[in-house]
Structure formats: structure tokens, C-alpha cells
Design an enzyme around this catalytic site. Sequence first.
Site, short mmCIF file in Angstrom:
data_model
loop_
_atom_site.label_atom_id
_atom_site.label_comp_id
_atom_site.label_asym_id
_atom_site.label_seq_id
_atom_site.Cartn_x
_atom_site.Cartn_y
_atom_site.Cartn_z
CE LYS A 13 -2.61 -53.05 38.02
NZ LYS A 13 -1.47 -54.16 37.77
NE ARG A 88 -5.68 -58.97 40.63
CZ ARG A 88 -4.69 -58.07 40.94
NH1 ARG A 88 -5.31 -56.87 41.59
NH2 ARG A 88 -3.51 -58.10 40.94
NE ARG A 127 6.20 -54.96 41.98
CZ ARG A 127 5.02 -54.96 41.71
NH1 ARG A 127 4.47 -53.78 41.28
NH2 ARG A 127 4.27 -55.99 41.53
NE ARG A 135 3.27 -57.11 45.60
CZ ARG A 135 2.26 -56.83 44.76
NH1 ARG A 135 2.50 -55.83 44.52
NH2 ARG A 135 1.65 -57.78 44.26
NE ARG A 146 1.43 -61.17 41.42
CZ ARG A 146 2.17 -60.25 41.39
NH1 ARG A 146 3.65 -60.57 41.71
NH2 ARG A 146 2.12 -58.93 41.68
P1 AMP Z 1 -1.83 -56.55 43.56
O1 AMP Z 1 -0.97 -55.58 44.23
O2 AMP Z 1 -2.77 -55.64 42.85
O3 AMP Z 1 -0.83 -57.12 42.38
O4 AMP Z 1 -2.49 -57.49 44.17
C1 AMP Z 1 -1.56 -58.76 44.76
C2 AMP Z 1 -2.81 -59.73 45.43
O5 AMP Z 1 -3.69 -59.45 46.12
C3 AMP Z 1 -3.28 -60.41 43.75
O6 AMP Z 1 -2.38 -61.37 43.31
C4 AMP Z 1 -4.47 -61.08 44.52
O7 AMP Z 1 -4.20 -62.16 45.37
C5 AMP Z 1 -5.01 -59.96 45.47
N1 AMP Z 1 -5.94 -59.08 45.10
C6 AMP Z 1 -5.66 -57.73 44.63
N2 AMP Z 1 -6.74 -56.96 44.11
C7 AMP Z 1 -7.63 -58.09 43.84
C8 AMP Z 1 -9.08 -58.01 43.56
N3 AMP Z 1 -9.51 -57.08 42.81
N4 AMP Z 1 -9.72 -59.35 43.30
C9 AMP Z 1 -8.76 -60.50 43.92
N5 AMP Z 1 -7.77 -60.51 44.49
C10 AMP Z 1 -7.16 -59.44 44.44
#
Ligand code: AMP
Length: 190
Positions: A13, A88, A127, A135, A146
Site C-alpha cells: 500500500k 481499518r 522491509r 519499525r 497484525r
Molecule cells: P501501518 O503502518 O498502517 O501498518 O500501521 C501500523 C500500526 O498503527 C497498526 O498496526 C496499528 O497499531 C496502528 N494503526 C494505523 N492505522 C490505524 C487505523 N486506521 N486504526 C487503528 N490503528 C491503526
Amino acid sequence: MNIILIGPPGAGKGTQAKILEDGRGLKQLSTGDMLRTEIAEKTQLGLKVKDIMDAGSLVSDEIVIEMISHRIDKDDCAKGFILDGFPRTVAQAEALDKMLHHKSRDLNAVIQLVVDENALIERIEKRAKESGTARADDNAATLQKRLETYRSQTAPILPYYQNHGILRTVDGMAPVEEVTRQIAEILDQA
Ligand code: AMP
């Protein structure tokens, strides 16, 4: 043009959002990036969400809905935005619909990057290596959590958008350029 990219962690993404940002002048809005900035800056919000994110769980709907609602009002979103990692949950998707309606803005397409989950572990590990330890949640153990979170809380929004007639799919396992091409085809028709 306002779009959503949806897919499990490691589906590509972020990569595709950056390409669209450069190519179409749309703004990538990644709630994950926004939350990581809060953590890096040790804000009150950052401190609140750190453990939740490190564990691979979702932060509360209210937090991310509020963040996105403020963010899309900024000038750099005038030409449109790409939501990456939001919504999400079904509650977030419903809140987004209401919010966009209220702001008189449309959602043009929801694009699902369809991937083979087994290949994701490999991608995420790559990554993690490339970004050092940038991260805390990029490791095999947290990835399982996740993915589980994606399956139980995020995948249910796919039928939601399917029912709205705006869900499109691309082959997220194809080479990056091919995924970009498939997305371009969808956007040119949207
Ligand atoms: P990502 O970088 O999109 O994989 O997000 C990393 C982490 O941020 C996720 O595993 C969640 O803990 C939190 N997070 C990101 N976006 C959301 C969202 N829309 N709703 C809830 N938690 C989020």
C-alpha cells in the site's frame, strides 16, 4: 480524486501510495506514519499508542478518525488523497462516509491489493532489514498478530465497500510496476 488502498501489512500500500502521490499529485495519508511521528516526538498521543502498536493491535477508532478528519482539510489534500492504512474497521469506514458527506467530498475508488499471506512474512522481514529497526512492529511474531488483526477487523470492510459498488481488486503479488499499471487502469475509469 480520493481513494483508499486496502490490504494486509506488507501488501504494498505504502509503495503504491507514494507512486500515486508523485504521479497524480494526490496526497498519501498514512495513519500508521502519523502515529509513528507522534511516538517519535513523544507526544501524549504517542505515549498512549506506542504499546498498542508494538503489540500489533489497533488503536481506538476515535483517535484515527479525528486525525484523518483534520488532515483531509489541509491544502495539500485539495487535489485528492490516498488513504493508506485507514479505514481499518467497519466503524472507521462508516465514520469516513459520514465525514466525507459532511465535507461534500467523494470517495472515487477502494482498491484492494490481493496478496498471498505466506509471501508477506518474507516481504516484511526484507522491509525490516532495509529500514534497520525503524519499525518496532516489523518482526515475524508481531506480523502474525497484525495479520490476525487484519483478518478479524479490517477484512470485514471489504463487503461493506463491495455493497457500495466501489471495491476494485489488483494482484498485489505482481511486480510493483504491474500493480501500478492495474491501479492506473482503475483510476482512469473511476
Ligand atoms: P501501518 O503502518 O498502517 O501498518 O500501521 C501500523 C500500526 O498503527 C497498526 O498496526 C496499528 O497499531 C496502528 N494503526 C494505523 N492505522 C490505524 C487505523 N486506521 N486504526 C487503528 N490503528 C491503526
